[in-house]
Design a protein around this motif. Sequence first.
Motif, PDB file in Angstrom:
ATOM      1  N   LEU A 138       0.798  -1.151   0.045  1.00 46.22           N
ATOM      2  CA  LEU A 138       0.068   0.156  -0.081  1.00 46.22           C
ATOM      3  C   LEU A 138       0.716   1.194  -0.101  1.00 46.22           C
ATOM      4  CD1 LEU A 138      -2.629  -0.829   2.634  1.00 46.22           C
ATOM      5  CD2 LEU A 138      -2.732  -1.530   0.191  1.00 46.22           C
ATOM      6  N   ASN A 139       2.074   1.248   0.293  1.00 54.40           N
ATOM      7  CA  ASN A 139       2.881   2.358   0.321  1.00 54.40           C
ATOM      8  C   ASN A 139       3.646   2.923  -0.752  1.00 54.40           C
ATOM      9  OD1 ASN A 139       2.778   2.757   3.338  1.00 54.40           O
ATOM     10  ND2 ASN A 139       3.682   0.955   3.699  1.00 54.40           N
ATOM     11  N   LEU A 140       3.094   2.354  -1.920  1.00 56.97           N
ATOM     12  CA  LEU A 140       3.641   2.868  -3.153  1.00 56.97           C
ATOM     13  C   LEU A 140       3.353   4.459  -3.352  1.00 56.97           C
ATOM     14  CD1 LEU A 140       4.605   2.518  -6.145  1.00 56.97           C
ATOM     15  CD2 LEU A 140       2.144   2.828  -6.851  1.00 56.97           C
ATOM     16  N   PRO A 141       4.478   5.185  -3.266  1.00 58.42           N
ATOM     17  CA  PRO A 141       4.686   6.417  -2.952  1.00 58.42           C
ATOM     18  C   PRO A 141       3.872   7.458  -4.149  1.00 58.42           C
ATOM     19  CG  PRO A 141       6.874   5.960  -3.552  1.00 58.42           C
ATOM     20  CD  PRO A 141       5.964   4.735  -3.386  1.00 58.42           C
ATOM     21  N   PHE A 142       3.333   8.616  -3.895  1.00 59.03           N
ATOM     22  CA  PHE A 142       2.760   9.575  -4.887  1.00 59.03           C
ATOM     23  C   PHE A 142       1.978   8.699  -5.788  1.00 59.03           C
ATOM     24  CE2 PHE A 142       6.979  11.181  -3.171  1.00 59.03           C
ATOM     25  CZ  PHE A 142       6.668  12.556  -2.931  1.00 59.03           C
ATOM     26  N   ALA A 143       1.220   8.027  -5.281  1.00 57.73           N
ATOM     27  CA  ALA A 143       0.264   6.939  -6.388  1.00 57.73           C
ATOM     28  C   ALA A 143      -0.945   7.630  -6.846  1.00 57.73           C
ATOM     29  CB  ALA A 143      -0.015   5.707  -5.568  1.00 57.73           C
ATOM     30  N   PHE A 144      -1.720   8.427  -5.802  1.00 54.21           N
ATOM     31  CA  PHE A 144      -3.037   8.849  -6.039  1.00 54.21           C
ATOM     32  C   PHE A 144      -3.316  10.189  -6.514  1.00 54.21           C
ATOM     33  CE2 PHE A 144      -3.455   5.144  -2.778  1.00 54.21           C
ATOM     34  CZ  PHE A 144      -4.703   4.455  -3.618  1.00 54.21           C
ATOM     35  N   ALA A 145      -4.209  10.227  -7.463  1.00 51.89           N
ATOM     36  CA  ALA A 145      -4.569  11.780  -7.913  1.00 51.89           C
ATOM     37  C   ALA A 145      -5.414  12.493  -6.864  1.00 51.89           C
ATOM     38  CB  ALA A 145      -5.408  11.640  -9.121  1.00 51.89           C
ATOM     39  N   GLY A 146      -5.968  11.814  -5.936  1.00 47.95           N
ATOM     40  CA  GLY A 146      -6.965  12.447  -4.963  1.00 47.95           C
ATOM     41  C   GLY A 146      -7.475  11.670  -4.250  1.00 47.95           C
ATOM     42  N   ASN A 147      -8.319  12.098  -2.957  1.00 43.24           N
ATOM     43  CA  ASN A 147      -9.111  11.208  -2.231  1.00 43.24           C
ATOM     44  C   ASN A 147     -10.018  10.317  -2.762  1.00 43.24           C
ATOM     45  OD1 ASN A 147      -8.011  11.918   0.736  1.00 43.24           O
ATOM     46  ND2 ASN A 147      -8.673  14.023  -0.128  1.00 43.24           N
ATOM     47  N   GLU A 148     -10.842  11.046  -3.697  1.00 43.86           N
ATOM     48  CA  GLU A 148     -12.069   9.983  -4.242  1.00 43.86           C
ATOM     49  C   GLU A 148     -11.269   8.783  -5.173  1.00 43.86           C
ATOM     50  OE1 GLU A 148     -15.564   8.805  -5.541  1.00 43.86           O
ATOM     51  OE2 GLU A 148     -14.971  10.693  -4.347  1.00 43.86           O
ATOM     52  N   ALA A 149     -10.125   8.862  -5.487  1.00 40.19           N
ATOM     53  CA  ALA A 149      -9.334   7.632  -6.153  1.00 40.19           C
ATOM     54  C   ALA A 149      -8.953   6.786  -4.944  1.00 40.19           C
ATOM     55  CB  ALA A 149      -7.935   8.233  -6.902  1.00 40.19           C
ATOM     56  N   THR A 150      -8.550   7.295  -3.882  1.00 40.29           N
ATOM     57  CA  THR A 150      -8.373   6.097  -3.063  1.00 40.29           C
ATOM     58  C   THR A 150      -9.635   5.263  -2.479  1.00 40.29           C
ATOM     59  OG1 THR A 150      -8.908   7.627  -0.719  1.00 40.29           O
ATOM     60  CG2 THR A 150      -6.922   7.730  -1.785  1.00 40.29           C
ATOM     61  N   VAL A 202      -5.238   1.773  -9.241  1.00 43.74           N
ATOM     62  CA  VAL A 202      -4.922   3.226  -8.793  1.00 43.74           C
ATOM     63  C   VAL A 202      -4.899   3.955 -10.003  1.00 43.74           C
ATOM     64  CG1 VAL A 202      -3.056   4.732  -8.196  1.00 43.74           C
ATOM     65  CG2 VAL A 202      -3.679   2.732  -6.733  1.00 43.74           C
ATOM     66  N   ALA A 203      -4.274   3.398 -11.065  1.00 40.44           N
ATOM     67  CA  ALA A 203      -4.286   4.064 -12.398  1.00 40.44           C
ATOM     68  C   ALA A 203      -5.713   4.248 -12.965  1.00 40.44           C
ATOM     69  CB  ALA A 203      -3.549   3.481 -13.490  1.00 40.44           C
ATOM     70  N   LYS A 204      -6.658   3.422 -12.828  1.00 39.39           N
ATOM     71  CA  LYS A 204      -7.840   3.487 -13.527  1.00 39.39           C
ATOM     72  C   LYS A 204      -8.498   4.249 -12.497  1.00 39.39           C
ATOM     73  CE  LYS A 204     -10.954  -0.220 -12.701  1.00 39.39           C
ATOM     74  NZ  LYS A 204     -11.339  -1.397 -12.735  1.00 39.39           N
ATOM     75  N   ALA A 205      -8.582   4.557 -11.141  1.00 37.91           N
ATOM     76  CA  ALA A 205      -9.283   5.086 -10.315  1.00 37.91           C
ATOM     77  C   ALA A 205      -8.910   6.707 -10.381  1.00 37.91           C
ATOM     78  CB  ALA A 205      -9.082   4.836  -8.914  1.00 37.91           C
ATOM     79  N   ASN A 206      -7.423   6.738 -10.739  1.00 40.33           N
ATOM     80  CA  ASN A 206      -6.873   8.361 -11.165  1.00 40.33           C
ATOM     81  C   ASN A 206      -7.605   8.689 -12.243  1.00 40.33           C
ATOM     82  OD1 ASN A 206      -5.346   8.350  -8.884  1.00 40.33           O
ATOM     83  ND2 ASN A 206      -3.412   7.852  -9.986  1.00 40.33           N
ATOM     84  N   ALA A 207      -7.684   7.861 -13.300  1.00 39.38           N
ATOM     85  CA  ALA A 207      -8.400   8.425 -14.572  1.00 39.38           C
ATOM     86  C   ALA A 207      -9.994   8.566 -14.456  1.00 39.38           C
ATOM     87  CB  ALA A 207      -8.088   7.177 -15.972  1.00 39.38           C
ATOM     88  N   GLU A 208     -10.767   8.069 -13.667  1.00 41.10           N
ATOM     89  CA  GLU A 208     -11.706   7.997 -13.584  1.00 41.10           C
ATOM     90  C   GLU A 208     -12.063   9.391 -12.727  1.00 41.10           C
ATOM     91  OE1 GLU A 208     -13.165   4.548 -11.709  1.00 41.10           O
ATOM     92  OE2 GLU A 208     -13.416   3.286 -13.716  1.00 41.10           O
ATOM     93  N   THR A 209     -11.298   9.771 -11.807  1.00 41.03           N
ATOM     94  CA  THR A 209     -11.242  10.769 -10.695  1.00 41.03           C
ATOM     95  C   THR A 209     -11.130  12.035 -11.706  1.00 41.03           C
ATOM     96  OG1 THR A 209     -10.336   9.736  -9.182  1.00 41.03           O
ATOM     97  CG2 THR A 209     -10.065  12.039  -9.081  1.00 41.03           C
ATOM     98  N   TYR A 210     -10.271  12.008 -12.674  1.00 39.04           N
ATOM     99  CA  TYR A 210      -9.944  13.274 -13.651  1.00 39.04           C
ATOM    100  C   TYR A 210     -11.302  13.549 -14.530  1.00 39.04           C
ATOM    101  CZ  TYR A 210      -5.008  13.889 -12.309  1.00 39.04           C
ATOM    102  OH  TYR A 210      -3.891  14.146 -11.534  1.00 39.04           O
ATOM    103  N   LEU A 211     -11.806  12.348 -14.960  1.00 40.01           N
ATOM    104  CA  LEU A 211     -13.137  12.405 -15.921  1.00 40.01           C
ATOM    105  C   LEU A 211     -14.184  12.858 -14.984  1.00 40.01           C
ATOM    106  CD1 LEU A 211     -12.879   8.982 -17.902  1.00 40.01           C
ATOM    107  CD2 LEU A 211     -12.671  11.206 -18.731  1.00 40.01           C
ATOM    108  N   ASP A 212     -14.411  12.690 -13.716  1.00 42.83           N
ATOM    109  CA  ASP A 212     -15.653  13.110 -12.842  1.00 42.83           C
ATOM    110  C   ASP A 212     -15.515  14.663 -12.675  1.00 42.83           C
ATOM    111  OD1 ASP A 212     -16.453  10.324 -12.704  1.00 42.83           O
ATOM    112  OD2 ASP A 212     -15.641   9.979 -10.829  1.00 42.83           O
TER     113      ASP A 212
END
Length: 346
Positions: free
Chosen positions: A105-117, A336-346
């Motif tokens: 879980l400690n992959l650094p600088f992974a998430f684009a925002g809280n919604e992605a988590t 994470v990559a999928k969630a980040n992409a969906e977060t930007y689209l949202d």
Amino acid sequence: MRLLTTGLALAVTMTASTALAAGGTIKFGHDNKTDPFENPAHACTAVFSNLVQAGTNGSVKVEVFGSNQLGSAAEHVQQVRDGLIQATLTSTGALASYYPRVDVLNLPFAFAGNEATYKVFDGDFGKALAADIEATLGDVVVLGFPDTGGFFAVTNSQKPIANLEDFEGIRIRTMTLPSHQKIIQALGAEAYPLSWGEVYSGLQTGVIDGQMNPVPIISFANFSEVQKYLTLTNHLFSPYTFMINRAFYEGLSDDERATLHAAAENCVTASRGLSRIIESSERGLAGLMDAMEVTSLDDAQREAMAAATQPAFESHVNENLDEKAVELLTLFKAEVAKANAETYLD
């Protein structure tokens, strides 16, 4: 303190058979302050407690023991496994000694925002992680991954940190997780593992120059009294793992188990909601800005830090953990990559 912890544990042991015989008392231990309006962990347990007791018409009761009343976070995990208590929220640091793969879980600088988590831990990865924890430990059921307070920030007493070179010469406290130490070292700082109970005094006396934690934790721990600079690195997101003793869980009726799952979902939501409220209020970042010099990072600064730390982290996983951990990390990165992409689209 050790005698007190032992005495409390013995008291729990003496009453465990009675609680199980009554079919309904969940002793819930955690290591945070017992104010549901100040702490995401206790907000979570308060919501869970009320919903369980109401939803089962009192057939299942919940007794919450915060502030390490029954032992440390790591001891809580063992107590749940042994059936001395029935539930706990545990940090990744405390869980790692029982389940080393949590380190992925400690992959650094992974998430684009809280919604992605939220999407990652409520989705396929969260389900896979929970199943692997349960299979590895054998005697627990995972009910969710509550928020500890959001993304990690870095504080220190020496200088503002905005770029990689600013980390040089700073001694930063980490959990005892090797991955945290690798990340701090890759940033160019000195990693100094220290138990949570010693962090404030370590900062106050200069044993350590800085530490890393979510903003709400920085606030309620009063670190602004002994730290001058805060950098919003957002480099880690480290949820609690909400676990319950399997034997107790399996002894409940289907309806009672369904109530527990619904209450746990609300517990997770409460922890996230309070974390966001604290972050944006005078009790969080707004208040800290009055007491500390706050630095935000732009995309280029974060990308430079990610480039320095992610290879070191992935090398650590490949060299020190097993194939299942590598498999989980691969799934984690994809989700994470999928969630980040969906977060930007949202």
